[in-house]
Design a protein around this motif. Structure first.
Motif, PDB file in Angstrom:
ATOM      1  N   GLY A  94      19.278 -49.056  67.139  1.00 39.88           N
ATOM      2  CA  GLY A  94      18.491 -49.923  68.004  1.00 39.88           C
ATOM      3  C   GLY A  94      18.057 -49.247  69.286  1.00 39.88           C
ATOM      4  N   GLU A  95      17.104 -49.844  69.941  1.00 44.01           N
ATOM      5  CA  GLU A  95      16.597 -49.329  71.213  1.00 44.01           C
ATOM      6  C   GLU A  95      17.652 -49.399  72.312  1.00 44.01           C
ATOM      7  N   ASP A  96      18.479 -50.465  72.303  1.00 45.91           N
ATOM      8  CA  ASP A  96      19.461 -50.680  73.360  1.00 45.91           C
ATOM      9  C   ASP A  96      20.902 -50.438  72.940  1.00 45.91           C
ATOM     10  N   ASP A  97      21.130 -50.234  71.659  1.00 47.44           N
ATOM     11  CA  ASP A  97      22.488 -49.954  71.195  1.00 47.44           C
ATOM     12  C   ASP A  97      22.429 -49.365  69.799  1.00 47.44           C
ATOM     13  N   GLY A  98      23.504 -48.732  69.419  1.00 51.21           N
ATOM     14  CA  GLY A  98      23.543 -48.158  68.090  1.00 51.21           C
ATOM     15  C   GLY A  98      24.914 -47.606  67.758  1.00 51.21           C
ATOM     16  N   ARG A  99      25.012 -47.124  66.540  1.00 49.42           N
ATOM     17  CA  ARG A  99      26.231 -46.486  66.059  1.00 49.42           C
ATOM     18  C   ARG A  99      25.848 -45.295  65.213  1.00 49.42           C
ATOM     19  N   LEU A 100      26.673 -44.281  65.274  1.00 48.80           N
ATOM     20  CA  LEU A 100      26.515 -43.095  64.437  1.00 48.80           C
ATOM     21  C   LEU A 100      27.859 -42.798  63.779  1.00 48.80           C
ATOM     22  N   ILE A 101      27.813 -42.223  62.621  1.00 49.82           N
ATOM     23  CA  ILE A 101      29.033 -41.879  61.886  1.00 49.82           C
ATOM     24  C   ILE A 101      29.544 -40.524  62.362  1.00 49.82           C
ATOM     25  N   VAL A 102      30.855 -40.434  62.582  1.00 46.43           N
ATOM     26  CA  VAL A 102      31.524 -39.182  62.895  1.00 46.43           C
ATOM     27  C   VAL A 102      31.966 -38.591  61.565  1.00 46.43           C
ATOM     28  N   GLU A 103      31.460 -37.411  61.284  1.00 46.35           N
ATOM     29  CA  GLU A 103      31.758 -36.783  60.003  1.00 46.35           C
ATOM     30  C   GLU A 103      32.432 -35.425  60.223  1.00 46.35           C
TER      31      GLU A 103
END
Length: 191
Positions: free
Chosen positions: A63-72
């Motif tokens: 999202g423009e104001d928030d998000g998540r990414l995977i730690v791999e």
């Protein structure tokens, strides 16, 4: 987004990367909603286990104001957890990011957390104009305090009664990293 560290015993060949959330990752997200032991001190009660799929359908957690990414962990080809970012704003136009991390229990204590948080800062500083990134943690979470410091954050102070957890209001520690603070990668490699 990749980061390695040759200065930590037993982790010299670990490479941590961040990547967008994919549909198979939603199983981990569902578990985080219903398994208290996966979250630890940040457990805030049971949540809707289908909410992650609904959010993923909207914007893939980018999202423009928030998000998540995977730690791999690349050598393992495994998702070790996730990092999150949420925008905030101080007076005027002073925007910042608040970041967080959840690592699954088998991946904790292996130097993955500080690397993932440093990578997330690099990503946000590279792709957004924010001058400040901040993170909060619990006074009793000494491992996260060390991880934030190794990722280039500085302790700013105590935020009193900032969180309701386990039936009472609790204090938190606030850390920050500014765009022009020294790189944690130089410190980790001795350069």
């Amino acid at each position: 987004m990749h980061g390695g560290d040759t200065s930590m015993p037993g982790t010299a060949d670990l490479t941590v990367a961040l990547r967008p959330v994919t549909e198979p990752d939603l199983a981990m997200f569902r578990r985080l909603c219903v398994e208290p032991e996966l979250i630890g001190l940040d457990w805030a009660g049971f949540r809707d286990a289908e909410a992650p799929a609904r959010r993923f359908a909207v914007d893939g957690y980018l999202g423009e104001d928030d998000g998540r990414l995977i730690v791999e962990v690349e050598q393992e080809g495994a998702a070790a957890g996730l990092v999150s970012y949420t925008s905030g704003r101080y007076a005027g136009r002073a925007s910042y990011w608040e970041i967080g991390i959840v690592l699954l229990p088998p991946w904790r204590g292996r130097g993955i957390g500080w690397r993932a948080q440093a990578l997330l800062c690099d990503y946000l500083f590279h792709h957004t104009p924010a001058q400040r990134i901040q993170a909060g943690t619990h006074p009793e979470n000494v491992a996260e305090q060390r991880a934030l410091e190794k990722a280039g954050f500085q302790l700013e102070g105590i935020v009193r009664a900032s969180e309701f957890r386990a039936g009472q209001w609790r204090d938190g520690y606030l850390y920050s990293r500014l765009r022009d603070d020294p790189s944690p990668w130089a410190a980790a490699t001795g350069g």
